[in-house]
Design an enzyme around this catalytic site. Structure first.
Site, short mmCIF file in Angstrom:
data_model
loop_
_atom_site.label_atom_id
_atom_site.label_comp_id
_atom_site.label_asym_id
_atom_site.label_seq_id
_atom_site.Cartn_x
_atom_site.Cartn_y
_atom_site.Cartn_z
N ASN A 483 7.35 0.65 -2.95
CA ASN A 483 7.13 -0.43 -1.86
C ASN A 483 5.98 -1.21 -2.07
OD1 ASN A 483 9.27 0.51 -0.52
ND2 ASN A 483 8.15 1.44 1.10
N TYR A 484 5.14 -0.77 -3.13
CA TYR A 484 4.33 -2.14 -3.54
C TYR A 484 4.91 -2.69 -4.73
CZ TYR A 484 0.82 -0.10 -0.72
OH TYR A 484 -0.23 0.31 0.40
N ARG A 485 5.97 -3.35 -4.74
CA ARG A 485 6.86 -4.19 -5.59
C ARG A 485 5.80 -4.73 -6.76
NH1 ARG A 485 11.92 -2.45 -6.87
NH2 ARG A 485 12.57 -3.01 -5.02
#
Length: 543
Positions: A483-485
């Protein structure tokens, strides 16, 4: 032979450009017509109804719809590839039709809920594509008696929290602190928040889901099977289909919770590094009800005017009263020096407002504030991530601050694990970082100047600090959070080496769970219709 004059060449170039543009427009128009004809047949919608949910590039509302939920300014430029269409479904059937008709029109799909995709993967592609924007599918149905809620993928976390609070003052949900994040991406990418040590990751509290697969089938947990359900519990929904909704388990919250913020710099009596050394010993092992995030940034020096110094801010929530948490930390974390006057007792929903903006409660903001989707708001940004398994020594922390001062713009966030996280097996969901992980790290930089030079400087700065911290982070492979691409850690070009390219970033995100995710992907989407730069690849053919 005389050379053609400049004017003639200019005319030829201009003519070619016009012809190329005309051919491209004609191709887009043909694709658009094919898609609309198909969608009309599949959904039985009249053309007037379709016009309310399908936006072509020549539609006056196209740019607004495209940009409303594009949260990273780096991917809102004129040069950024644009979708052929943006589809904003109002019903599940329209999502099914969109998937089927995108395949018919040979268009790739990118699915977007809240737009908090740090690399714009949910709304940018180099291939001809459409965006399925889920923001109209945002209903949250709360069942207090059974302690569950059905959350459509386009709902924001703020809307989820508000709807729970409407029905119950004794329940909450352990998800992120930013209220404009979309539930679809957050939950399917694992998700976490300030109750992670008490209740685990967001996805650990998932009961059921609905997804539209590559054949256009609408599946729930029973019909999709345990493997696919497992895969979307942290493996990213965008690799397997279009998530339509989740059924989540509500968690109990006390009548009052305690929040506080304490700051130390490199110049205070107890320095920021002293604080961090002790924080690493306490934050992952203390009472499960206590979450102490650390924000690391720069502050103006009080000793050397005009200079910067390192600052550590402990931002925390305790699921209980102020007296109790002050007592706990007085024994376990004496360097923090927490006093009751540092603490504020609030309701759980008020804590949500506090985390979103520390001044919300002072400003008299009400829970209704959480319903504001803050459309068309973005900034230039870059994010990276890491996981820490062994405490960073004091000299490493000092090097970290020295590098931050040198770079001037990069900040860090430390998020502690332990508690419930240490009780869940690493393969219970695709998210593997459980027991043995002390905390997660986010590298963060944002800027306002749109120039390419500024973007390069800031992204290079994030890479440099990430590199400096290498000796203190997880290894073999070095972990990262989906989710922290972050496209720096590897991308897929979907050529003959697609599996090998996917393994590079896939093992960083999912560790040993990567192989199982590939098996699921190969079974449910063998043609790799649902793909993006960091999606799960299909198994390499043995032929």
């Amino acid at each position: 032979m005389s050379k053609p004059c400049f004017g003639y060449l200019s005319f030829v170039v201009l003519l070619l450009a016009v012809l190329t543009l005309s051919v491209a427009e004609a191709a887009d128009s043909a694709v658009h017509d094919t898609f609309l004809k198909c969608l009309t047949e599949k959904t039985k919608m009249a053309s007037g109804e379709l016009s309310k949910i399908v936006f072509a590039q020549n539609n006056p509302s196209f740019t607004t719809v495209l940009n409303d939920l594009a949260r990273n300014e780096r991917y809102r430029t004129a040069q950024t590839p644009k979708p052929v269409l943006v589809v904003t479904p109002l019903k599940e059937l329209q999502v099914q039709g969109t998937v089927i008709c995108a395949k018919t029109a040979k268009l790739q799909i990118r699915t977007r809920s809240g737009g908090h995709d740090y690399e714009g993967v949910s709304y940018v592609s180099k291939e001809p594509f459409i965006i399925v924007d889920m923001f109209n599918l945002r209903e949250v149905t709360v069942d207090v008696k059974n302690e569950v809620a059905v959350v459509q993928a386009g709902a924001t976390l703020g809307e989820v929290y508000y709807r729970i609070w409407e029905k119950s003052k004794a329940h909450g949900y352990p998800a992120g602190v930013c209220p404009t994040v979309g539930a679809g991406g957050h939950i399917s990418g694992a998700g976490y928040g300030n109750m992670v040590r008490k209740y685990g990751m967001t996805v650990d509290n998932l009961i059921d889901a609905k997804i539209v697969d590559a054949k256009g089938n609408l599946l729930d947990k029973k019909s999709m099977g345990e493997d696919l359900f497992w895969a979307i519990k942290g493996g990213g929904g965008g690799s397997f289909g279009v998530i339509v909704s989740f059924t989540i388990k509500l968690v109990p919250v006390p009548e009052k919770v305690t929040v506080f913020r304490v700051e130390k710099t490199m110049e205070t009596k107890v320095t920021a590094t002293d604080l961090l050394v002790q924080w690493q010993q306490v934050a992952p092992t203390t009472d499960h009800r206590l979450f102490m995030r650390v924000l690391l940034q720069l502050a103006n020096s009080e000793v050397q005017k005009g200079k910067m110094t390192g600052q550590a801010s402990i931002v925390a929530m305790f699921l209980g009263g102020a007296d109790e948490v002050v007592s706990i930390l007085g024994k376990e974390f004496p360097l923090l020096g927490l006093k009751k006057e540092n603490c504020t007792e609030v309701s759980w929903i008020e804590s949500v407002l506090w985390w979103n903006d520390g001044k919300s409660l002072e400003n008299g903001d009400k829970p209704e504030t959480l319903l504001d989707r803050n459309l068309n708001s973005s900034s230039f940004m870059k994010r990276k991530s890491d996981f820490v398994e062994k405490a960073i020594p004091k000299e490493g922390l000092e090097t970290m601050f020295e590098t931050m001062i040198e770079l001037k713009t990069i900040g860090l966030v430390f998020n502690p694990y332990g508690g419930k996280m240490a009780e869940i097996s690493s393969d219970a969901t695709p998210f593997p970082r459980r027991k043995g992980t002390l905390f997660k790290v986010q590298y963060s930089v944002s800027w306002d100047d749109p120039s390419p030079a500024t973007a390069q400087e800031n992204t290079n700065g994030a890479k440099k600090l990430h590199s400096v911290m290498t000796p203190y982070m997880s290894s073999n492979p070095r972990g990262a959070y989906l989710n922290y691409r972050d496209l720096d850690i590897g991308v897929n070009n979907f050529g003959p080496n697609s599996f090998e390219e996917g393994k590079v970033y896939g093992t960083k995100f999912f560790g040993k769970n990567f192989d199982r995710l590939v098996d699921v992907k190969t079974k449910v989407d063998p043609e790799n219709f649902f793909r993006n730069e960091q999606s799960i690849p299909v198994r390499a053919s043995k032929a």
